[in-house]
Design an enzyme around this catalytic site. Structure first.
Site, PDB file in Angstrom:
ATOM      1  N   THR A 273     -15.860   0.987  12.585  1.00  0.00           N
ATOM      2  CA  THR A 273     -14.440   0.739  12.905  1.00  0.00           C
ATOM      3  C   THR A 273     -13.811   2.066  13.293  1.00  0.00           C
ATOM      4  OG1 THR A 273     -14.311  -1.145  11.406  1.00  0.00           O
ATOM      5  CG2 THR A 273     -12.224  -0.160  12.047  1.00  0.00           C
ATOM      6  N   PHE A 275     -10.470   4.193  13.619  1.00  0.00           N
ATOM      7  CA  PHE A 275      -9.109   4.280  13.080  1.00  0.00           C
ATOM      8  C   PHE A 275      -8.349   5.386  13.816  1.00  0.00           C
ATOM      9  CE2 PHE A 275     -11.647   2.472   9.720  1.00  0.00           C
ATOM     10  CZ  PHE A 275     -10.822   1.576   9.063  1.00  0.00           C
TER      11      PHE A 275
HETATM   12  O1  LIG Z   1      -9.312  -4.604   4.817  1.00  0.00           O
HETATM   13  C1  LIG Z   1      -9.567  -3.400   4.923  1.00  0.00           C
HETATM   14  O2  LIG Z   1     -10.198  -2.787   4.056  1.00  0.00           O
HETATM   15  C2  LIG Z   1      -9.121  -2.681   6.124  1.00  0.00           C
HETATM   16  O3  LIG Z   1      -9.007  -1.494   6.108  1.00  0.00           O
HETATM   17  C3  LIG Z   1      -8.866  -3.477   7.366  1.00  0.00           C
HETATM   18  C4  LIG Z   1     -10.052  -3.601   8.318  1.00  0.00           C
HETATM   19  C5  LIG Z   1      -9.530  -4.103   9.713  1.00  0.00           C
HETATM   20  O4  LIG Z   1      -8.349  -4.311   9.916  1.00  0.00           O
HETATM   21  O5  LIG Z   1     -10.365  -4.263  10.603  1.00  0.00           O
HETATM   22  C6  LIG Z   1     -10.683  -2.305   8.535  1.00  0.00           C
HETATM   23  C7  LIG Z   1     -12.015  -2.137   8.678  1.00  0.00           C
HETATM   24  C8  LIG Z   1     -12.984  -3.248   8.598  1.00  0.00           C
HETATM   25  O6  LIG Z   1     -13.436  -3.411   9.913  1.00  0.00           O
HETATM   26  C9  LIG Z   1     -12.347  -4.489   8.117  1.00  0.00           C
HETATM   27  C10 LIG Z   1     -11.022  -4.591   7.866  1.00  0.00           C
END
Ligand SMILES: O=C(O)C(=O)C[C@]1(C(=O)O)C=C[C@@H](O)C=C1
Length: 390
Positions: A273, A275
């Protein structure tokens, strides 16, 4: 202490809207704030100060004016206040990292153990993380000087773009100062002593559930949405139910006392992911390392305009790492009445592009100058170092 201008600030005691300039100081370590009203007229050189406490967590939405309403007001002489006025910025203030990140406060959506918090800790290992209920609150916390930065998930290698967060970038005036690529290893968690076969349904963030859809189908497990992965873990822990699991991180399992029943249950082992770290001030672009620039723009109507817009980067050998389009909410339709057979209706779009160049490079400046020929609107969302470390 940080200072900001509050023009048109309303005095909470008299409800008088000041034509004067107001200043606010926030001591984020002690969670105190102080609002200063400075008179500009020679006959009235008083400064009014209102002190108060910065609220935690879910109260972050309150504006500084509202916070001042319940606080004590006192006057001080103007000359005593001169020492409190903002000091000129030095070059070191303009670059984000001075090596000591223990004073940095970063807001994130979720509760402790969420991946967003892990991303903040990857960028600033000693920072203080501030949980917020919604992304809006995480943004507002930065805008109100309650914290220094916010962290926001923007895209995932399996699930794709997080569209609502693109919309938030445009709605707010924060700047992208850093990106964080976080490998996401989802775990199946359950209450202590439970076996994987006992789990009938799992709670997690919708993105996390999407990233594990095949694995969960194979195990015959139902999916239920939660606000974030850490809240899912906390809910399972407090419910004590043996047939309900959570999809979350190893860190969340440790924080909420859950057993790890399976690791890496995402459908693709390389689950990353991306950020963004957002701040009130932009980062000053440099060329000492690979940089990325994020922009958003809309285009004039016409054949091949998007092709021409993208060509401004290709012509200068600038690599595009991301392109995303979102409907323009304020102007969803464009009506073109140029024919005898009625008027044509087009959806109106905003295009978000990440390109691999620094705004300190002439080729990037020329590319944006060229883009202006076709664009009806352009905004630079940020220029920041590329995250090359996984
Ligand atoms: O729920 C979390 O722990 C988050 O940080 C959110 C979140 C997202 O929004 O995509 C972040 C990373 C992962 O891919 C899954 C969920």
């Amino acid at each position: 202490m940080a200072l900001r201008c509050l023009p048109n600030w309303v005095c909470p005691q008299t409800t008088h809207r000041s034509p004067l300039v107001g200043l606010a100081e926030f001591d984020s370590k002690r969670r105190r704030f102080c609002l200063w009203e400075c008179s500009s007229s020679a006959s009235q050189r008083a400064v009014t100060a209102i002190e108060g406490e910065i609220p935690y967590g879910r109260e972050l939405k309150k504006s500084s004016e509202e916070m001042g309403l319940t606080q004590e007001t006192r006057s001080v002489a103007f000359h005593r206040d001169l020492s409190m006025l903002p000091k000129p910025l030095t070059a070191s203030n303009l670059y984000s990292s001075d090596g000591d990140d223990s004073k940095v406060q970063i807001s994130f959506q979720g509760i402790p153990g969420a991946y967003s918090e892990t991303a903040a800790l990857k960028a600033y290992p000693n920072c203080e993380t501030v949980p917020c209920e919604q992304f809006e609150a995480a943004f507002q916390a930065v805008e109100l000087w309650l914290v220094d930065k916010a962290v926001l998930p923007i895209e995932n290698s399996i699930g794709g773009s997080i569209h609502r967060n693109y919309d938030l970038l445009l709605r707010h005036r924060l700047h992208i100062v850093q990106e964080v690529q976080l490998p996401v290893n989802h775990c199946l968690l359950g209450v202590p002593g439970v076996k994987k076969e006992e789990i009938k349904c799992v709670l997690s963030h919708p993105q996390a559930l999407d990233q594990c859809v095949n694995s969960l189908n194979n195990l015959g497990i139902q999916r239920v949405s939660a606000k974030d992965t850490a809240t899912a873990a906390q809910t399972v822990s407090s419910s004590g139910k043996r047939d309900v699991g959570a999809i979350a991180s190893v860190r969340a399992a440790n924080i909420y006392g859950l057993d790890i029943l399976a690791e890496n249950i995402q459908d693709d082992a390389n689950n990353v992911t991306r950020f963004l770290i957002l701040a009130r001030e932009p980062m000053i672009p440099r060329t000492d390392r690979p940089y990325k620039t994020s922009i958003v723009f809309s285009l004039e109507e016409g054949p091949g305009v998007l092709f021409k817009a993208l060509a401004v980067f290709a012509l200068r050998s600038i690599n595009l790492s991301k392109i995303e389009s979102r409907p323009q909410r304020r102007r969803p339709l464009r009506v073109v009445d140029g024919s005898n057979h009625g008027s044509a209706k087009y959806f109106d779009y905003l295009f978000y592009i990440d390109f691999e160049a620094s705004m300190a490079e002439i080729r990037a400046q020329h590319a944006l100058g060229h883009l202006q020929e076709f664009a009806s609107f352009i905004r630079i969302l940020g220029c920041y170092p590329m995250d090359l470390v996984r």
